[in-house]
Design a protein around this motif. Structure first.
Motif, mmCIF file in Angstrom:
data_model
loop_
_atom_site.group_PDB
_atom_site.id
_atom_site.type_symbol
_atom_site.label_atom_id
_atom_site.label_comp_id
_atom_site.label_asym_id
_atom_site.label_seq_id
_atom_site.Cartn_x
_atom_site.Cartn_y
_atom_site.Cartn_z
ATOM 1 N N VAL A 4 18.558 -72.785 -107.478
ATOM 2 C CA VAL A 4 19.746 -72.667 -106.642
ATOM 3 C C VAL A 4 19.312 -72.442 -105.198
ATOM 4 C CG1 VAL A 4 21.853 -71.312 -106.259
ATOM 5 C CG2 VAL A 4 21.025 -71.696 -108.588
ATOM 6 N N ALA A 22 20.289 -66.217 -108.950
ATOM 7 C CA ALA A 22 21.510 -66.562 -108.230
ATOM 8 C C ALA A 22 22.742 -65.989 -108.941
ATOM 9 C CB ALA A 22 21.632 -68.070 -108.087
ATOM 10 N N LEU A 23 22.750 -66.048 -110.267
ATOM 11 C CA LEU A 23 23.873 -65.485 -111.020
ATOM 12 C C LEU A 23 23.977 -63.975 -110.805
ATOM 13 C CD1 LEU A 23 23.809 -67.401 -114.406
ATOM 14 C CD2 LEU A 23 25.652 -67.345 -112.735
ATOM 15 N N VAL A 26 25.601 -63.345 -107.474
ATOM 16 C CA VAL A 26 27.044 -63.605 -107.519
ATOM 17 C C VAL A 26 27.756 -62.506 -108.304
ATOM 18 C CG1 VAL A 26 28.813 -65.194 -108.375
ATOM 19 C CG2 VAL A 26 26.807 -66.090 -107.198
ATOM 20 N N CYS A 33 29.533 -68.246 -104.449
ATOM 21 C CA CYS A 33 29.138 -69.569 -104.934
ATOM 22 C C CYS A 33 29.855 -70.622 -104.079
ATOM 23 C CB CYS A 33 29.526 -69.719 -106.401
ATOM 24 S SG CYS A 33 29.140 -71.335 -107.074
ATOM 25 N N GLU A 35 28.773 -74.116 -104.161
ATOM 26 C CA GLU A 35 28.739 -75.357 -104.936
ATOM 27 C C GLU A 35 28.396 -75.002 -106.373
ATOM 28 O OE1 GLU A 35 29.066 -78.645 -103.939
ATOM 29 O OE2 GLU A 35 29.401 -78.147 -101.836
ATOM 30 N N GLU A 36 29.060 -75.666 -107.298
ATOM 31 C CA GLU A 36 28.779 -75.455 -108.715
ATOM 32 C C GLU A 36 27.960 -76.619 -109.247
ATOM 33 O OE1 GLU A 36 32.578 -74.995 -110.521
ATOM 34 O OE2 GLU A 36 32.990 -73.109 -109.493
ATOM 35 N N SER A 37 27.129 -76.340 -110.236
ATOM 36 C CA SER A 37 26.247 -77.377 -110.787
ATOM 37 C C SER A 37 26.930 -78.212 -111.863
ATOM 38 C CB SER A 37 24.980 -76.743 -111.365
ATOM 39 O OG SER A 37 25.306 -75.962 -112.497
ATOM 40 N N PRO A 51 26.026 -71.762 -110.450
ATOM 41 C CA PRO A 51 26.005 -72.180 -109.045
ATOM 42 C C PRO A 51 24.859 -73.147 -108.745
ATOM 43 C CG PRO A 51 25.100 -69.979 -109.253
ATOM 44 C CD PRO A 51 25.560 -70.387 -110.619
ATOM 45 N N SER A 52 25.060 -73.962 -107.721
ATOM 46 C CA SER A 52 24.007 -74.827 -107.194
ATOM 47 C C SER A 52 23.629 -74.369 -105.789
ATOM 48 C CB SER A 52 24.482 -76.274 -107.164
ATOM 49 O OG SER A 52 23.509 -77.090 -106.587
ATOM 50 N N VAL A 54 24.480 -70.923 -103.159
ATOM 51 C CA VAL A 54 25.140 -69.639 -102.925
ATOM 52 C C VAL A 54 24.891 -69.205 -101.487
ATOM 53 C CG1 VAL A 54 25.026 -68.882 -105.326
ATOM 54 C CG2 VAL A 54 23.201 -68.240 -103.766
#
Length: 179
Positions: A4, A22-23, A26, A33, A35-37, A51-52, A54
């Motif tokens: 991420v 990254a999680l 968040v 977040c 962008e989401e993956s 997330p992609s 953050v």
């Protein structure tokens, strides 16, 4: 495990972290977040989009980092994974001016090379073989190289990296090579 892109509160790219880190950022409400993956992370009680990209909620002061470090991964990213002599798939690192002849291990003297070209060149100068480089080696510049040089690339990151030289970096990596 996916990676991420982490941005500072000012949207300046800071680095690349594993998805798990990254999680945690968040979930601890330290980052948002952007962008989401497309994947989802499941716990016993929650489903969270992975997330992609953050962005940290608080600005983090980053000390001056100096030039981009010369690593094998960053070198292959700079040269697009292609041999700088023939354009084939690069598998090794070569010094344009051999170290045995006084060449330095620096960005402007190191290139990616295929096994065959590296073996044929050995510790000779290019002019002795009548060879030439497809591109003159140079150190990469810009914050985007710190991210792209990690070897992790996600198309969702590009809008956040473009102001920091990502277009130049990606164009250099994806440029077609002359054989």
């Amino acid at each position: 495990m996916p990676h991420v892109l982490v941005l500072n509160a000012s949207y300046e790219p800071l680095g690349v972290v594993p998805l798990r880190r990254a999680l945690v950022l968040v979930l601890e409400n330290k980052a948002l977040c952007l962008e989401e993956s497309g994947a989802y992370m499941h716990s016993e009680t929650r489903v969270i989009p992975a997330p992609s990209v953050v962005r940290l909620k608080r600005f983090v002061r980053v000390p001056y980092r100096g030039p981009v470090p010369l690593t094998r991964r960053a070198l292959f990213a700079r040269d697009g994974g292609r041999c700088m002599y023939c354009g084939g798939v690069a598998t090794s690192v070569d010094h344009v001016i051999p170290r045995s002849r006084g060449g330095q291990h620096r960005w402007d003297n190191v290139v990616a090379a295929c096994r065959r070209c590296n073996h044929v060149k050995a510790d000779r100068h290019l002019r002795e073989l009548g060879w030439r480089l497809n591109h003159q080696p140079a150190p990469p510049s810009g914050l985007a190289w710190r991210i792209i040089g990690t070897g992790h690339r996600d198309p969702r990151w590009m809008p956040y990296l473009q102001p920091y030289g990502a277009e130049d970096a990606v164009a250099r990596i994806d440029a077609p090579r002359v054989s």
